[in-house]
Design a protein around this motif. Sequence first.
Motif, mmCIF file in Angstrom:
data_model
loop_
_atom_site.group_PDB
_atom_site.id
_atom_site.type_symbol
_atom_site.label_atom_id
_atom_site.label_comp_id
_atom_site.label_asym_id
_atom_site.label_seq_id
_atom_site.Cartn_x
_atom_site.Cartn_y
_atom_site.Cartn_z
ATOM 1 N N LYS A 174 13.031 10.217 0.868
ATOM 2 C CA LYS A 174 12.676 8.948 0.825
ATOM 3 C C LYS A 174 13.554 8.337 1.817
ATOM 4 N N LEU A 175 13.089 7.578 2.443
ATOM 5 C CA LEU A 175 13.963 6.428 3.351
ATOM 6 C C LEU A 175 13.768 4.960 2.871
ATOM 7 N N ILE A 176 15.169 4.571 2.848
ATOM 8 C CA ILE A 176 14.856 2.969 2.294
ATOM 9 C C ILE A 176 15.473 2.258 3.459
ATOM 10 N N PHE A 177 15.006 1.180 4.002
ATOM 11 C CA PHE A 177 15.571 0.375 4.990
ATOM 12 C C PHE A 177 16.200 -0.806 4.248
ATOM 13 N N LEU A 178 17.653 -0.895 4.563
ATOM 14 C CA LEU A 178 18.396 -1.903 4.095
ATOM 15 C C LEU A 178 18.626 -3.049 4.932
ATOM 16 N N GLY A 179 18.489 -2.927 6.088
ATOM 17 C CA GLY A 179 18.386 -3.815 7.044
ATOM 18 C C GLY A 179 17.721 -3.452 8.448
ATOM 19 N N THR A 180 16.912 -4.720 9.022
ATOM 20 C CA THR A 180 16.243 -4.329 9.855
ATOM 21 C C THR A 180 16.084 -5.361 10.999
ATOM 22 N N ASN A 211 8.060 16.322 17.351
ATOM 23 C CA ASN A 211 7.473 16.757 16.127
ATOM 24 C C ASN A 211 7.940 16.138 14.750
ATOM 25 N N ALA A 212 8.678 15.239 14.729
ATOM 26 C CA ALA A 212 9.193 14.531 13.415
ATOM 27 C C ALA A 212 8.323 13.964 12.589
ATOM 28 N N ASP A 213 8.448 14.043 11.408
ATOM 29 C CA ASP A 213 7.591 13.741 10.354
ATOM 30 C C ASP A 213 7.752 12.157 10.451
ATOM 31 N N LEU A 214 8.925 11.817 10.655
ATOM 32 C CA LEU A 214 9.207 10.256 10.684
ATOM 33 C C LEU A 214 10.219 9.942 11.979
ATOM 34 N N LEU A 215 9.852 9.040 12.584
ATOM 35 C CA LEU A 215 10.828 8.563 13.825
ATOM 36 C C LEU A 215 11.087 7.123 13.587
ATOM 37 N N ALA A 222 9.231 -1.899 9.850
ATOM 38 C CA ALA A 222 9.887 -1.623 8.683
ATOM 39 C C ALA A 222 10.558 -3.582 8.290
ATOM 40 N N ALA A 223 10.871 -3.529 7.034
ATOM 41 C CA ALA A 223 11.190 -4.766 6.498
ATOM 42 C C ALA A 223 12.225 -4.354 5.585
ATOM 43 N N ASP A 224 13.128 -5.316 5.257
ATOM 44 C CA ASP A 224 14.357 -4.981 4.302
ATOM 45 C C ASP A 224 13.564 -4.613 2.933
ATOM 46 N N PHE A 225 14.347 -3.459 2.414
ATOM 47 C CA PHE A 225 13.988 -2.823 1.215
ATOM 48 C C PHE A 225 12.511 -1.901 1.321
ATOM 49 N N LEU A 226 11.928 -1.687 2.417
ATOM 50 C CA LEU A 226 10.641 -0.998 2.580
ATOM 51 C C LEU A 226 11.097 0.427 2.142
ATOM 52 N N GLU A 227 10.333 1.231 1.423
ATOM 53 C CA GLU A 227 10.591 2.521 1.128
ATOM 54 C C GLU A 227 9.531 3.366 1.664
ATOM 55 N N LEU A 228 9.760 4.317 2.427
ATOM 56 C CA LEU A 228 8.896 5.332 3.028
ATOM 57 C C LEU A 228 8.987 6.839 2.358
ATOM 58 N N GLU A 229 7.994 7.252 1.797
ATOM 59 C CA GLU A 229 8.139 8.763 1.559
ATOM 60 C C GLU A 229 7.895 9.623 2.208
ATOM 61 N N ILE A 230 8.546 10.728 2.632
ATOM 62 C CA ILE A 230 8.184 11.606 3.497
ATOM 63 C C ILE A 230 7.783 12.990 2.891
ATOM 64 N N PRO A 231 6.414 13.129 2.700
ATOM 65 C CA PRO A 231 5.903 14.402 1.857
ATOM 66 C C PRO A 231 6.238 15.553 2.537
ATOM 67 N N PRO A 232 6.465 16.780 1.647
ATOM 68 C CA PRO A 232 6.505 18.030 2.024
ATOM 69 C C PRO A 232 5.498 18.507 3.030
ATOM 70 N N ARG A 233 6.163 19.316 3.979
ATOM 71 C CA ARG A 233 4.980 19.906 4.841
ATOM 72 C C ARG A 233 4.214 20.871 3.921
ATOM 73 N N PRO A 234 2.736 21.148 4.125
ATOM 74 C CA PRO A 234 2.098 22.020 3.176
ATOM 75 C C PRO A 234 2.481 23.407 3.390
ATOM 76 N N GLY A 235 2.328 24.351 2.366
ATOM 77 C CA GLY A 235 2.837 25.683 2.133
ATOM 78 C C GLY A 235 1.565 26.445 1.601
ATOM 79 N N GLY A 236 1.456 27.610 1.794
ATOM 80 C CA GLY A 236 0.273 28.548 1.089
ATOM 81 C C GLY A 236 0.369 29.171 -0.109
#
Length: 320
Positions: free
Chosen positions: A2-8, A225-229, A297-311
Motif C-alpha cells: 500500500k502507498l500512503i501520500f503524506l504530502g502532495t 510496466n509499473a503497477d503504479l507510477l 493524489a491528496a494528503d493521506f490518500l491510500e492506494l492498494e497495489i494488488p498482487p499480480r495474478p498467478g495460476g
Amino acid sequence: MKLIFLGTGAGRPTLRRNVTSIALLLPQAGGRFWLFDAGEGTQHQLQRAKLKLSRLDRIFITHLHGDHLYGLPGLISSRTFHEGSGKLRLYGPPGLRGFVECALTQSELHLDYELEIHEIEPGPIALDDERFAVEAGELQHRVRVFGYRVTEAPRPGSLNSAWLAENGVEPGPLYGKLKRGEDVELPDGRKVLASEAVGPGAEGRIVTILGDTRPCEEAVRLAKNADLLVHEATFGAGMEEKAASYGHSTVLQAAETASRARARRLAVTHFSARYDDEAIDRLAADGRAIFPDILAAADFLELEIPPRPGGEGRRKAPKS
C-alpha cells in the motif's frame, strides 16, 4: 502493498497539502514501511496516518531541495524516543550525508539506534532484502535528482492441495519441497513433479516513484510496466515553458510518460499552491485523454497495489 501520500504539495506547505513524502507499506511485514522523501512536517503526517516511526526502516530521498528533505532531521531525532526502533537506512544523492551529519552534530543529538547513510549513484541499490529490488535512475531537474523503481520478487505458485490429497500426498515436508520447486518421490515409488503440483508463479509488483523532473527518457524507463507510477505534476496544461524552466512537469506530460511506459496506473502529485482542489481535479481529468487510469493524489490518500495474478496447480496424476 500500500502507498500512503503524506504530502502532495510543491515548494511549501499549505493548510490543504503538506510538502512531499510518501510511505510504502510492505506486504506481510508487521507494519514495516519505507519512506520516500521527508519534507517539512513529515513526522506530524506520520502520526496522523497512524504510522509508527519504530516500524520505519528505510528512507529514500529523491533530491536535496528543502520541500523533500527538511523534515528529515526532526524525524530522525524523534525516532530515537520510540521503543523498538532498529537500524534506519537512508539513501539519496551525494550531499545527503553532509546534511544529516551537520544537523546531528550542531544539535548535539545522540541516537539510540544505528543510522546508515548511503549516497547513491544510478543503478541497483544493495538492500539485503530478498523480497525487493530497488533501482535508482537520474532524472532532470535543477539539482541532481533520482527516481526509484521498486520491484517485488516473483511470488511462488499455489499448491493444489486438494489434488495432492486426492492422489495420496499427505501434508508435511513433501509440501514444502514441492513449494520450493523440488520434485518428490512418494513411499510407493510414484513421482510428483513440482511443475504439476504447483501453479505458475506470479510476477512481483512494481512501484515507481519519481522525484521532481522534466519529461525525460529515464522517467519512462523507470516506469516501464509499473503497477503504479507516482509522477510530479506541478503545473497544468499550457504551462510547459514555465515547467521546463523550473525543472518540472505538467499533468499532461506526466500522463504522456505513463502512456509511453505502459504503466497500469498513474498518481500525480506535487501540485503548485496556485491550484485548489477543484482545479487539481480538472487537471487530472485533462490527463485522462492521454492516460485514462490517472488520479490526483491528496494528503493521506491510500492506494492498494494488488498482487499480480498467478495460476493454480495442474491436475495430472503422479507418475508411477
